[in-house]
Design a protein around this motif. Structure first.
Motif, PDB file in Angstrom:
ATOM      1  N   MET A  97       0.835  -1.177   0.000  1.00  0.00           N
ATOM      2  CA  MET A  97       0.000   0.000   0.000  1.00  0.00           C
ATOM      3  C   MET A  97       0.883   1.244   0.000  1.00  0.00           C
ATOM      4  N   LEU A  98       0.491   2.225  -0.754  1.00  0.00           N
ATOM      5  CA  LEU A  98       1.205   3.495  -0.803  1.00  0.00           C
ATOM      6  C   LEU A  98       0.227   4.614  -0.455  1.00  0.00           C
ATOM      7  N   GLU A  99       0.651   5.466   0.453  1.00  0.00           N
ATOM      8  CA  GLU A  99      -0.174   6.591   0.888  1.00  0.00           C
ATOM      9  C   GLU A  99       0.639   7.870   0.747  1.00  0.00           C
ATOM     10  N   LEU A 100       0.086   8.861   0.035  1.00  0.00           N
ATOM     11  CA  LEU A 100       0.739  10.168  -0.048  1.00  0.00           C
ATOM     12  C   LEU A 100       0.508  10.903   1.261  1.00  0.00           C
ATOM     13  N   LEU A 101       1.548  11.532   1.776  1.00  0.00           N
ATOM     14  CA  LEU A 101       1.481  12.298   3.021  1.00  0.00           C
ATOM     15  C   LEU A 101       1.612  13.780   2.709  1.00  0.00           C
ATOM     16  N   THR A 102       1.149  14.594   3.611  1.00  0.00           N
ATOM     17  CA  THR A 102       1.299  16.033   3.466  1.00  0.00           C
ATOM     18  C   THR A 102       2.637  16.455   4.054  1.00  0.00           C
ATOM     19  N   ALA A 103       3.410  17.173   3.266  1.00  0.00           N
ATOM     20  CA  ALA A 103       4.707  17.673   3.728  1.00  0.00           C
ATOM     21  C   ALA A 103       4.588  19.160   4.018  1.00  0.00           C
ATOM     22  N   PRO A 104       5.367  19.692   4.965  1.00  0.00           N
ATOM     23  CA  PRO A 104       5.316  21.114   5.279  1.00  0.00           C
ATOM     24  C   PRO A 104       5.945  22.008   4.213  1.00  0.00           C
ATOM     25  N   ALA A 105       6.633  21.438   3.254  1.00  0.00           N
ATOM     26  CA  ALA A 105       7.242  22.219   2.166  1.00  0.00           C
ATOM     27  C   ALA A 105       6.698  21.700   0.831  1.00  0.00           C
ATOM     28  N   ALA A 106       6.350  22.615  -0.053  1.00  0.00           N
ATOM     29  CA  ALA A 106       5.712  22.243  -1.319  1.00  0.00           C
ATOM     30  C   ALA A 106       6.628  21.462  -2.252  1.00  0.00           C
ATOM     31  N   HIS A 107       7.938  21.598  -2.113  1.00  0.00           N
ATOM     32  CA  HIS A 107       8.864  20.893  -3.007  1.00  0.00           C
ATOM     33  C   HIS A 107       9.153  19.462  -2.557  1.00  0.00           C
ATOM     34  N   VAL A 108       8.515  19.008  -1.476  1.00  0.00           N
ATOM     35  CA  VAL A 108       8.743  17.670  -0.942  1.00  0.00           C
ATOM     36  C   VAL A 108       7.566  16.763  -1.283  1.00  0.00           C
ATOM     37  N   VAL A 109       7.867  15.619  -1.886  1.00  0.00           N
ATOM     38  CA  VAL A 109       6.878  14.576  -2.115  1.00  0.00           C
ATOM     39  C   VAL A 109       7.061  13.573  -0.983  1.00  0.00           C
ATOM     40  N   ALA A 110       6.020  13.414  -0.171  1.00  0.00           N
ATOM     41  CA  ALA A 110       6.098  12.553   1.006  1.00  0.00           C
ATOM     42  C   ALA A 110       5.124  11.386   0.850  1.00  0.00           C
ATOM     43  N   LEU A 111       5.576  10.219   1.251  1.00  0.00           N
ATOM     44  CA  LEU A 111       4.724   9.036   1.133  1.00  0.00           C
ATOM     45  C   LEU A 111       5.073   8.003   2.183  1.00  0.00           C
ATOM     46  N   ARG A 112       4.112   7.095   2.387  1.00  0.00           N
ATOM     47  CA  ARG A 112       4.304   5.968   3.298  1.00  0.00           C
ATOM     48  C   ARG A 112       4.020   4.698   2.496  1.00  0.00           C
ATOM     49  N   VAL A 113       4.924   3.731   2.615  1.00  0.00           N
ATOM     50  CA  VAL A 113       4.783   2.470   1.901  1.00  0.00           C
ATOM     51  C   VAL A 113       4.755   1.341   2.927  1.00  0.00           C
ATOM     52  N   SER A 114       3.791   0.432   2.767  1.00  0.00           N
ATOM     53  CA  SER A 114       3.707  -0.724   3.658  1.00  0.00           C
ATOM     54  C   SER A 114       3.038  -1.876   2.913  1.00  0.00           C
ATOM     55  N   GLY A 115       3.208  -3.050   3.446  1.00  0.00           N
ATOM     56  CA  GLY A 115       2.550  -4.219   2.867  1.00  0.00           C
ATOM     57  C   GLY A 115       3.000  -4.512   1.453  1.00  0.00           C
TER      58      GLY A 115
END
Length: 138
Positions: free
Chosen positions: A1-19
């Motif tokens: 599973m991949l979930e996009l996360l909110t980052a405090p800076a617009a130039h950062v792509v943040a995500l969580r990967v599991s399973g």
């Protein structure tokens, strides 16, 4: 599973990967990275890797293919912070640091998520001499 996360800076792509990660989920991350590259001169990545078990064959092929297309565009990337307690990723991060300059990759323990995000959010320092060179070139 991949979930996009909110980052405090617009130039950062943040995500969580599991399973289990499939090609459709991986494409979501690729689309987010490409959108960030269109909007910002330098992009950083932040990824939390929680108990990633495996990638589908199509996801692995898509990941490899996308990675190869980015080799000529590495100057678009600044930093990549990987947050995990999975020790098997340490040698991979060390290899990536040598192969993918100017992208700086760093591994952080789960207990250091805030530090990892802050590090990913930092933008490169542009020196006055670099700015003069850019103005003359432009």
């Amino acid at each position: 599973m991949l979930e996009l996360l909110t980052a405090p800076a617009a130039h950062v792509v943040a995500l969580r990967v599991s399973g289990r990660l499939d090609a459709h989920e991986l494409q979501t991350a690729i689309d987010a990275i490409e959108a960030a590259k269109q909007a910002h001169p330098r992009v950083s990545l932040y990824g939390e890797i929680d108990a990633l078990r495996w990638m589908s064959a199509s996801a692995l092929l898509r990941d490899l293919g996308y990675g190869l297309t980015q080799l000529g565009q590495l100057s678009h990337f600044h930093r990549a912070a990987a947050v995990t307690d999975q020790r098997w990723l340490r040698p991979l991060v060390a290899v990536e640091n040598h192969l993918f300059k100017p992208l700086e990759v760093r591994l952080f323990a789960n207990a250091r998520k805030a530090e990892a995000m802050a590090w990913a959010c930092e933008l490169p320092v542009i020196h006055a001499a670099d700015m003069s060179d850019r103005r003359r070139a432009g």
